[in-house]
Write a protein that holds these residues in place. Structure first.
Motif, short mmCIF file in Angstrom:
data_model
loop_
_atom_site.label_atom_id
_atom_site.label_comp_id
_atom_site.label_asym_id
_atom_site.label_seq_id
_atom_site.Cartn_x
_atom_site.Cartn_y
_atom_site.Cartn_z
N ALA A 128 0.83 -1.21 0.00
CA ALA A 128 0.00 0.00 0.00
C ALA A 128 0.86 1.25 0.00
O ALA A 128 0.57 2.23 -0.70
CB ALA A 128 -0.93 -0.02 1.21
N TYR A 158 -7.80 -3.62 -0.67
CA TYR A 158 -6.84 -4.73 -0.61
C TYR A 158 -7.42 -6.01 0.01
O TYR A 158 -6.72 -7.03 0.08
CB TYR A 158 -5.61 -4.31 0.22
CG TYR A 158 -4.81 -3.19 -0.39
CD1 TYR A 158 -4.01 -3.40 -1.50
CD2 TYR A 158 -4.86 -1.91 0.15
CE1 TYR A 158 -3.28 -2.37 -2.06
CE2 TYR A 158 -4.12 -0.87 -0.40
CZ TYR A 158 -3.34 -1.11 -1.51
OH TYR A 158 -2.62 -0.09 -2.07
N VAL A 201 -3.95 10.07 -2.87
CA VAL A 201 -2.67 10.57 -2.37
C VAL A 201 -1.73 10.88 -3.53
O VAL A 201 -1.02 11.88 -3.53
CB VAL A 201 -2.04 9.55 -1.41
CG1 VAL A 201 -0.67 10.03 -0.96
CG2 VAL A 201 -2.96 9.35 -0.21
N ALA A 202 -1.75 10.01 -4.53
CA ALA A 202 -0.87 10.23 -5.68
C ALA A 202 -1.21 11.53 -6.39
O ALA A 202 -0.35 12.16 -7.01
CB ALA A 202 -0.97 9.06 -6.65
N LEU A 211 3.97 1.53 -1.09
CA LEU A 211 4.68 1.66 -2.36
C LEU A 211 3.73 2.13 -3.47
O LEU A 211 4.11 2.92 -4.34
CB LEU A 211 5.32 0.32 -2.73
CG LEU A 211 6.52 -0.08 -1.87
CD1 LEU A 211 6.93 -1.53 -2.14
CD2 LEU A 211 7.69 0.85 -2.14
N GLU A 212 2.50 1.62 -3.43
CA GLU A 212 1.55 2.05 -4.45
C GLU A 212 1.21 3.52 -4.28
O GLU A 212 1.12 4.29 -5.24
CB GLU A 212 0.28 1.20 -4.39
CG GLU A 212 -0.66 1.50 -5.54
CD GLU A 212 -1.97 0.75 -5.46
OE1 GLU A 212 -2.82 0.99 -6.32
OE2 GLU A 212 -2.15 -0.06 -4.52
N THR A 213 1.03 3.91 -3.01
CA THR A 213 0.72 5.31 -2.73
C THR A 213 1.86 6.24 -3.16
O THR A 213 1.63 7.35 -3.62
CB THR A 213 0.43 5.49 -1.23
OG1 THR A 213 -0.64 4.63 -0.87
CG2 THR A 213 0.06 6.92 -0.91
N PRO A 248 -4.72 5.18 -2.53
CA PRO A 248 -3.45 5.58 -3.16
C PRO A 248 -3.64 6.56 -4.29
O PRO A 248 -2.80 7.44 -4.50
CB PRO A 248 -2.87 4.25 -3.67
CG PRO A 248 -4.03 3.31 -3.72
CD PRO A 248 -4.97 3.75 -2.64
N ALA A 249 -4.76 6.44 -5.05
CA ALA A 249 -4.95 7.35 -6.17
C ALA A 249 -5.11 8.79 -5.69
O ALA A 249 -4.58 9.73 -6.27
CB ALA A 249 -6.16 6.93 -6.99
N LEU A 256 -3.52 5.23 3.25
CA LEU A 256 -2.98 4.14 2.44
C LEU A 256 -4.07 3.43 1.65
O LEU A 256 -3.79 2.73 0.68
CB LEU A 256 -2.26 3.13 3.33
CG LEU A 256 -0.98 3.64 3.99
CD1 LEU A 256 -0.40 2.57 4.90
CD2 LEU A 256 0.03 4.06 2.95
N ILE A 298 2.82 10.60 2.79
CA ILE A 298 2.98 9.24 3.26
C ILE A 298 4.42 8.99 3.70
O ILE A 298 5.33 9.15 2.91
CB ILE A 298 2.66 8.23 2.14
CG1 ILE A 298 1.22 8.37 1.72
CG2 ILE A 298 2.92 6.81 2.58
CD1 ILE A 298 0.26 7.97 2.77
N TRP A 320 -9.86 0.30 3.41
CA TRP A 320 -8.69 -0.54 3.16
C TRP A 320 -9.14 -1.92 2.67
O TRP A 320 -8.55 -2.48 1.73
CB TRP A 320 -7.88 -0.67 4.46
CG TRP A 320 -6.42 -0.99 4.26
CD1 TRP A 320 -5.38 -0.11 4.25
CD2 TRP A 320 -5.85 -2.28 4.02
NE1 TRP A 320 -4.21 -0.78 4.02
CE2 TRP A 320 -4.46 -2.10 3.87
CE3 TRP A 320 -6.39 -3.56 3.91
CZ2 TRP A 320 -3.60 -3.15 3.63
CZ3 TRP A 320 -5.52 -4.61 3.66
CH2 TRP A 320 -4.14 -4.40 3.53
N LEU A 329 7.27 6.40 4.29
CA LEU A 329 7.48 5.01 3.86
C LEU A 329 7.81 4.11 5.04
O LEU A 329 7.68 2.92 4.97
CB LEU A 329 8.60 4.96 2.82
CG LEU A 329 8.22 5.58 1.48
CD1 LEU A 329 9.39 5.50 0.52
CD2 LEU A 329 7.02 4.87 0.88
#
Lengths: 101, 268
Positions: A50, B18, B58-59, A52-54, B55-56, B52, B65, B14, B67
Motif C-alpha cells: 500500500a 486490498y 494521495v498520488a 509503495l503504491e501510494t 493511493p490514487a 494508504l 505518506i 482498506w 514510507l
C-alpha cells in the motif's frame, strides 16, 4: 506529495521482487522468501504494498481473479537503484573495515 | 483462528481496496499465531494510516505518506498496540475456567462502550521494556479524569505475568489507583491478559454517575452491567469522582436475574 526517501526493508524486498517482472502478493511473498530467506507476513506485505503504491513506486496491473499483480514503475525502478547504490556503499565500507580487523 | 474475522479489523476503505487480495493470500484455513499477529499489526497500521487505502487520491497530491514509521516511539507504539491486540485476541480465544465472566466483557465492550463514554480527549502512553510491555491510557471525561494502565511481563510465554490497574484522578497531581486484576501463573495467565480488557471497560463505568448502569449485551438476551455505587473502600475527596468507583461487575440473564457477580477489589 512529500515522501520520506528512506525505503523500509520490506519495500526494498518488494521492489527487488518486482524488478524481475509483475507479480501478485503470493508470488512476491514466495520470491522474497527464496531470495532473502525472509518470510513476510501478509499484513506486513500488504502494508508495504500500500505504501509503495501510494508513493507511485509500484502500480497494479490487470486483476487475475482475487489476485492483483503489481509492476515496478519508472519511479520505483529509480528509487530501487538509488537504494541499491546506497546499500552498496555501506556494504563496501563494512567489507573494508572487516578486512582490516 | 481464521483470517476473515481479523480482516474485519481493517478499515472499510482498506478492505475494499486490498481485502480480496489479502484474503486470497492467507487462504481459508486456520492461521498460525505469527500470521494472526502480523494481520493484527497490519490492521493497526492501516488505522493509523488511513490514507494508504486511497493511493490514487494521495498520488494526486491529497496527502503525505511516510514510507517507514518516522520515530522509534511511533514504531514502538505500533508494535505495542499489535502485541496488546494479539494477546487479547489469543487470550479471549482460550477457555478460562476461573473467571468465565471476563470473556464476554472483552468481546462486547470495546468500541461501543468507549464511544458511549464520550471522551473529549484520550491520550495513550506506551512503553516497551526489556522484560515486558506497558501502556497507560489517560482519558479526561466530562466529569473526571481516568487513568488506565495495563502491563504484561513477558519473561516467558508460559510464565507470562502482570496485571491491569485502573485509577481516577481528581487532579493529575493526586492520582489514586486500585487493582482490577493482578498476578498470574501457568494455570491462569489468561486472567491477567483478560485484565487488559477489563481495565478499559471499567474505566467507562467510572464516567457514569452514582447508581448508573452501563449495560453490555451478552448472548441469549443476557446482559452485563457495572454497579457504580459509592465504594466502601475509599473516602471520596471533596469535589472528586472517587465516590463513584464501580465496586462490582454483575451479569444477569434476559429476565434480569443475576447469575454472576464479580467484585472489583480495591488496593494496589
Amino acid at each position: 506529495m512529500a515522501l520520506d526517501n528512506k525505503l523500509s526493508a520490506e519495500a526494498v524486498l518488494i521492489l527487488t521482487s518486482l524488478a524481475d517482472g509483475p507479480k501478485h502478493g503470493y508470488a512476491i511473498q514466495l520470491d522474497i522468501a527464496r531470495v532473502s530467506g525472509r518470510q513476510l507476513g501478509p499484513g506486513s506485505l500488504y502494508g508495504a504494498i500500500a505504501r509503495l503504491e501510494t508513493s507511485g513506486y509500484i502500480a497494479p496491473t490487470t486483476t487475475e481473479g482475487a489476485r492483483r499483480p503489481y509492476r515496478l514503475t519508472t519511479a520505483g525502478s529509480r528509487a530501487l537503484a538509488e537504494e541499491v547504490a546506497r546499500l552498496t556503499r555501506v556494504t563496501n565500507v563494512a567489507r573494508r573495515r572487516l578486512a582490516a580487523r | 483462528m481464521r483470517a476473515r474475522p481479523l480482516l474485519r479489523l481493517y478499515p472499510r476503505e482498506w478492505r475494499e481496496r486490498y481485502g480480496d487480495e489479502l484474503e486470497a493470500l492467507v487462504g481459508p484455513g486456520p492461521l498460525t499465531l505469527p500470521v494472526a499477529l502480523d494481520l493484527l499489526r497490519g490492521a493497526v497500521d492501516a488505522h493509523l494510516h488511513p490514507e494508504l487505502a486511497t493511493p490514487a487520491l494521495v498520488a494526486a497530491g491529497g496527502g503525505t505518506i511516510p514510507l517507514v514509521p518516522r520515530t522509534p516511539r511511533m514504531r514502538a507504539g505500533v508494535l505495542l498496540l499489535a502485541v496488546l491486540f494479539g494477546l487479547l485476541a489469543f487470550g479471549l480465544a482460550q477457555p478460562n475456567p476461573v473467571l468465565p465472566i471476563i470473556l464476554p466483557i472483552g468481546a462486547h465492550a470495546s468500541s461501543a462502550s468507549i464511544a458511549q463514554a464520550r471522551y473529549p480527549t484520550l491520550h495513550i502512553r506506551a512503553s516497551i521494556e526489556k522484560n515486558g510491555i506497558a501502556a497507560v491510557f489517560l482519558a479526561r471525561g466530562p466529569q473526571s479524569a481516568v487513568v488506565v494502565s495495563t502491563r504484561a511481563a513477558t519473561l516467558g510465554w508460559m510464565d507470562a505475568g502482570g496485571g491491569a490497574s485502573i485509577g481516577t484522578a481528581a487532579t493529575d497531581e493526586h492520582p489514586m489507583t486500585f487493582g482490577v486484576t493482578s498476578g498470574a501463573n501457568n494455570e491462569n495467565q489468561w486472567i491477567t491478559i483478560s485484565g487488559t480488557v477489563i481495565a478499559p471497560v471499567a474505566s467507562v463505568a467510572l464516567l457514569y454517575p452514582d447508581g448508573s448502569r452501563e449495560v453490555l449485551p451478552l448472548h441469549d438476551g443476557a446482559f452485563l452491567w457495572f454497579e457504580t455505587r459509592p465504594s466502601p473502600f475509599l473516602t471520596p475527596l471533596q469535589g472528586s469522582a472517587f465516590g463513584r468507583l464501580p465496586s462490582e461487575i454483575v451479569a444477569s440473564d434476559a429476565a434480569g436475574n443475576e447469575f454472576a457477580r464479580l467484585p472489583l477489589h480495591l488496593g494496589n
